[in-house]
Scaffold this motif. Structure first.
Motif, PDB file in Angstrom:
ATOM      1  N   LYS A   2       0.820  -1.210   0.000  1.00  0.00           N
ATOM      2  CA  LYS A   2       0.000   0.000   0.000  1.00  0.00           C
ATOM      3  C   LYS A   2       0.855   1.262   0.000  1.00  0.00           C
ATOM      4  CE  LYS A   2      -4.253  -1.918   1.895  1.00  0.00           C
ATOM      5  NZ  LYS A   2      -5.322  -1.802   2.922  1.00  0.00           N
ATOM      6  N   THR A   3       2.009   1.198   0.648  1.00  0.00           N
ATOM      7  CA  THR A   3       2.916   2.341   0.613  1.00  0.00           C
ATOM      8  C   THR A   3       3.473   2.530  -0.795  1.00  0.00           C
ATOM      9  OG1 THR A   3       3.526   2.038   2.935  1.00  0.00           O
ATOM     10  CG2 THR A   3       5.027   3.325   1.572  1.00  0.00           C
ATOM     11  N   VAL A   4       3.791   1.427  -1.457  1.00  0.00           N
ATOM     12  CA  VAL A   4       4.257   1.499  -2.846  1.00  0.00           C
ATOM     13  C   VAL A   4       3.194   2.152  -3.719  1.00  0.00           C
ATOM     14  CG1 VAL A   4       4.896   0.153  -4.878  1.00  0.00           C
ATOM     15  CG2 VAL A   4       5.820  -0.463  -2.642  1.00  0.00           C
ATOM     16  N   ASP A   5       1.928   1.797  -3.506  1.00  0.00           N
ATOM     17  CA  ASP A   5       0.835   2.395  -4.280  1.00  0.00           C
ATOM     18  C   ASP A   5       0.776   3.910  -4.074  1.00  0.00           C
ATOM     19  OD1 ASP A   5       0.105  -0.072  -5.254  1.00  0.00           O
ATOM     20  OD2 ASP A   5      -1.497  -0.393  -3.786  1.00  0.00           O
ATOM     21  N   VAL A   6       0.956   4.348  -2.831  1.00  0.00           N
ATOM     22  CA  VAL A   6       0.940   5.784  -2.548  1.00  0.00           C
ATOM     23  C   VAL A   6       2.074   6.483  -3.291  1.00  0.00           C
ATOM     24  CG1 VAL A   6       1.230   7.545  -0.755  1.00  0.00           C
ATOM     25  CG2 VAL A   6      -0.162   5.520  -0.294  1.00  0.00           C
ATOM     26  N   LEU A   7       3.265   5.897  -3.256  1.00  0.00           N
ATOM     27  CA  LEU A   7       4.417   6.504  -3.925  1.00  0.00           C
ATOM     28  C   LEU A   7       4.234   6.538  -5.439  1.00  0.00           C
ATOM     29  CD1 LEU A   7       7.222   4.873  -1.765  1.00  0.00           C
ATOM     30  CD2 LEU A   7       6.516   7.267  -1.726  1.00  0.00           C
ATOM     31  N   ILE A   8       3.664   5.485  -5.994  1.00  0.00           N
ATOM     32  CA  ILE A   8       3.396   5.466  -7.437  1.00  0.00           C
ATOM     33  C   ILE A   8       2.402   6.563  -7.806  1.00  0.00           C
ATOM     34  CG2 ILE A   8       2.309   4.135  -9.286  1.00  0.00           C
ATOM     35  CD1 ILE A   8       3.575   1.632  -8.049  1.00  0.00           C
TER      36      ILE A   8
ATOM     37  N   LEU B  81       4.160   9.828  -7.962  1.00  0.00           N
ATOM     38  CA  LEU B  81       4.928   9.929  -9.205  1.00  0.00           C
ATOM     39  C   LEU B  81       4.014  10.231 -10.389  1.00  0.00           C
ATOM     40  CD1 LEU B  81       7.332   6.925  -8.594  1.00  0.00           C
ATOM     41  CD2 LEU B  81       8.071   9.286  -8.926  1.00  0.00           C
ATOM     42  N   ASN B  82       2.898   9.529 -10.467  1.00  0.00           N
ATOM     43  CA  ASN B  82       1.959   9.736 -11.577  1.00  0.00           C
ATOM     44  C   ASN B  82       1.349  11.131 -11.551  1.00  0.00           C
ATOM     45  OD1 ASN B  82       2.394   7.152 -12.546  1.00  0.00           O
ATOM     46  ND2 ASN B  82       0.637   6.266 -11.474  1.00  0.00           N
ATOM     47  N   ALA B  83       1.151  11.658 -10.346  1.00  0.00           N
ATOM     48  CA  ALA B  83       0.573  12.999 -10.203  1.00  0.00           C
ATOM     49  C   ALA B  83       1.620  14.100 -10.340  1.00  0.00           C
ATOM     50  CB  ALA B  83      -0.121  13.117  -8.853  1.00  0.00           C
ATOM     51  N   LYS B  84       2.873  13.720 -10.590  1.00  0.00           N
ATOM     52  CA  LYS B  84       3.982  14.663 -10.769  1.00  0.00           C
ATOM     53  C   LYS B  84       4.274  15.473  -9.504  1.00  0.00           C
ATOM     54  CE  LYS B  84       4.405  13.466 -15.079  1.00  0.00           C
ATOM     55  NZ  LYS B  84       5.555  12.625 -15.515  1.00  0.00           N
ATOM     56  N   VAL B  85       3.889  14.926  -8.352  1.00  0.00           N
ATOM     57  CA  VAL B  85       4.273  15.562  -7.094  1.00  0.00           C
ATOM     58  C   VAL B  85       5.785  15.451  -6.922  1.00  0.00           C
ATOM     59  CG1 VAL B  85       4.021  15.498  -4.577  1.00  0.00           C
ATOM     60  CG2 VAL B  85       2.034  15.085  -6.052  1.00  0.00           C
TER      61      VAL B  85
END
Length: 250
Positions: free
Chosen positions: A32-38, A41-45
């Motif tokens: 779930k942490t990996v999902d948050v980080l992805i 990245l996808n949101a260009k944060v």
């Protein structure tokens, strides 16, 4: 605000970060942490997650690239040895109603609490990293460093003008008190010297002045700061600093 690195106290920041990377890079993320980080990245944060720059029992801080600069990404661990202590700092803080004792929601609230504390401090003019967003157990904030190398902690430097640094810290403690907050773990290990200015960091345990133990923790903060600076030649006691910060209201 001048400072110089002490030869014995301050190893090269690059060497220290390489050692920390090797020590803590493994076993950090669950799915779930990996999902948050992805999603970040996808949101260009952030553009990329580069490397860990510091770590402890509760969290690991990573440097992340963003455009031509960097951001700090703090990942709070669901598996840590101190989550039971977290509840003491959340329960009794009127900003958080009936906090859960379950590990996962408590860790997420811990991250949210640091974000809220940083936001409130920035609004009060306290020198803290700018918080950008919080998602579950991940906090994205300003990276304090130069050239991609994290700035040094107060404990890692020898100050050339301890009086001036102390004065800035005392003023920031006053601002924080006026904003209704107590750091609750302030010491030379939670102050970072960034571009010559002392920034307060690691704010998750910070509490509202309405917390039943706020006065106790503020007194401890003042004692810690006074002890460090008295060793550096500043004539100050914990009681004197407490009286100054509170204007004798505690």
């Amino acid at each position: 605000m001048a400072l110089r690195m002490g030869k014995r106290k301050a190893p090269k920041r690059e060497d220290k970060q390489i050692k920390e990377r090797n020590m803590i890079a493994g076993g950090v993320f669950e799915d779930k942490t990996v999902d948050v980080l992805i999603n970040l990245l996808n949101a260009k944060v952030i553009d990329s997650l580069d490397c860990p720059v510091s770590g402890g029992k509760e969290a690991i801080v990573f440097r992340a690239s963003k455009g031509k600069g960097y951001r700090a990404v703090k990942v709070f661990k669901y598996e840590n040895t101190s989550f039971r202590k977290m509840f003491d700092y959340v329960d009794g803080d009127p900003r958080f109603y009936k906090p859960s004792r379950q590990k996962r929601p408590l860790v997420q609230l811990w991250a949210k609490k640091e974000y809220a504390n940083l936001k409130a401090c920035r609004g009060a003019g306290v020198l803290v990293p700018e918080p950008f967003l919080c998602r579950e157990n991940v906090l994205v904030m300003e990276f304090l460093g130069v050239g991609g190398i994290q700035s040094a902690l107060l404990s890692e430097v020898v100050l050339e003008d301890a009086e001036k640094t102390f004065e800035t810290i005392a003023q920031n403690m006053e601002k924080m008190f006026s904003a209704g907050l107590v750091h609750a773990d302030l010491s030379e290990y939670n102050v970072m010297l960034h571009k010559g200015e002392p920034y307060f960091i690691d704010f998750a345990q910070g509490v509202s002045l309405k917390h039943p133990r706020a006065a106790e923790w503020l007194e401890k903060d003042c004692a810690n700061v006074a002890k460090f600076f008295s060793k550096a030649g500043v004539r100050i006691t914990g009681k004197d600093l407490l009286a100054r910060v509170t204007n004798k209201r505690v």
